[in-house]
Design a protein around this motif. Structure first.
Motif, PDB file in Angstrom:
ATOM      1  N   VAL A   4       0.813  -1.115   0.168  1.00 59.91           N
ATOM      2  CA  VAL A   4      -0.038   0.041  -0.101  1.00 59.91           C
ATOM      3  C   VAL A   4       0.834   1.221   0.094  1.00 59.91           C
ATOM      4  N   ILE A   5       2.034   1.156   0.374  1.00 60.91           N
ATOM      5  CA  ILE A   5       2.840   2.379   0.532  1.00 60.91           C
ATOM      6  C   ILE A   5       3.321   2.930  -0.652  1.00 60.91           C
ATOM      7  N   PRO A   6       3.921   1.876  -1.890  1.00 65.71           N
ATOM      8  CA  PRO A   6       4.312   2.572  -2.978  1.00 65.71           C
ATOM      9  C   PRO A   6       2.866   2.648  -3.966  1.00 65.71           C
ATOM     10  N   ALA A   7       1.814   2.140  -3.669  1.00 64.58           N
ATOM     11  CA  ALA A   7       0.597   2.378  -4.265  1.00 64.58           C
ATOM     12  C   ALA A   7       0.019   3.573  -4.117  1.00 64.58           C
ATOM     13  N   ALA A   8       0.278   3.904  -2.489  1.00 71.18           N
ATOM     14  CA  ALA A   8      -0.184   5.399  -2.420  1.00 71.18           C
ATOM     15  C   ALA A   8       0.468   6.532  -3.030  1.00 71.18           C
ATOM     16  N   LEU A   9       1.696   6.315  -2.919  1.00 73.85           N
ATOM     17  CA  LEU A   9       2.535   7.251  -3.573  1.00 73.85           C
ATOM     18  C   LEU A   9       2.314   7.252  -5.313  1.00 73.85           C
ATOM     19  N   VAL A  10       2.015   6.232  -5.759  1.00 77.35           N
ATOM     20  CA  VAL A  10       1.775   6.513  -7.199  1.00 77.35           C
ATOM     21  C   VAL A  10       0.295   7.089  -7.447  1.00 77.35           C
ATOM     22  N   LEU A  11      -0.551   6.821  -6.456  1.00 74.21           N
ATOM     23  CA  LEU A  11      -1.730   7.403  -6.530  1.00 74.21           C
ATOM     24  C   LEU A  11      -1.738   8.791  -6.098  1.00 74.21           C
ATOM     25  N   VAL A  12      -0.733   9.374  -5.342  1.00 75.04           N
ATOM     26  CA  VAL A  12      -0.715  10.751  -5.191  1.00 75.04           C
ATOM     27  C   VAL A  12      -0.148  11.606  -6.296  1.00 75.04           C
TER      28      VAL A  12
END
Length: 238
Positions: free
Chosen positions: A128-136
């Motif tokens: 979820v950490i890299p996914a959240a960064l991509v989402l932002v």
């Protein structure tokens, strides 16, 4: 001409799948039904390689096609946001492939070691950490497109995206706190079902909005396929 309204069928199939998955969970907890084979495995939204995972990926594929349709419309009108529509299509395609193949899980092991995460920690599902960064990053890039849309479409996409990623990321973090060895506790089954319901609802909301934008454009998108190419053209309705 065959005219099929796909959205009501997808909503109905989603409701049936969720209800059957819920029944499977209750049957497993109360009557020790086995969910590793047969019907109950096929409708288990938290499993891979079954009908439920294929169905979730199919809805995202429909979103990808709808976003691609908006890309074609934008390009036909020399819309300055056509490139951003293309990025939306590409991101949805990546999400479709990921939903079917669970590519995001490849990031979990390395992130767990980096963060020294163990079972029961909120970041146990560390992807979820890299996914959240991509989402932002993606969200910031797409902001101009979002503000260029009609208010109804803008709010719809914000709602759908919020519901979807609220399930995929936020509830995933919560599930990391309740997971148990074997992933067979009532609490874990309940939270993962809630997560999948949010993802289904969010993707259906996004699909509804994307199709609505095309409908309000008062144009018809036609595809012409050959052995090597697919060509899309836009025709204004009379």
């Amino acid at each position: 001409m065959l005219n099929i309204r796909i959205l009501p069928l997808l909503v109905l199939a989603s409701v049936v799948t969720v209800v059957l998955d819920g029944l499977g969970i209750l049957g497993h907890e109360w009557w020790e039904w086995q969910r590793i084979h047969g019907l109950w495995r096929q409708v288990d939204l938290n499993q891979e390689g079954n009908f439920a995972s294929w169905f979730e990926a199919f809805i995202l594929l429909c979103c990808t096609i709808a976003a691609a349709g908006n890309t074609v419309l934008a390009r036909s009108r020399n819309d300055p946001h056509a490139r951003r529509w293309f990025v939306v299509s590409a991101l949805l395609l990546v999400m479709t492939v990921d939903e079917a193949s669970q590519i995001h899980d490849m990031a979990t092991s390395g992130m767990r070691k980096l963060l020294d995460v163990e079972m029961g920690d909120s970041l146990f599902f560390a992807w979820v950490i890299p996914a959240a960064l991509v989402l932002v990053v993606a969200g910031l890039y797409l902001l101009p497109l979002l503000f260029a849309l009609e208010p109804v479409a803008r709010l719809g996409l914000l709602l759908g995206g919020g519901v979807y990623f609220g399930g995929a990321l936020v509830v995933e973090v919560i599930s990391g706190k309740v997971i148990t060895p074997g992933r067979d506790s009532p609490g874990y089954h309940a939270i993962t079902l809630f997560e999948e319901v949010l993802e289904l609802a969010g993707s259906l909301i996004v699909l509804t909005v994307l199709l609505g934008i095309i409908e309000r454009a008062d144009a018809t998108i036609r595809l012409r396929a050959t052995a090597t190419t697919i060509q899309a053209t836009v025709e204004q309705r009379a």
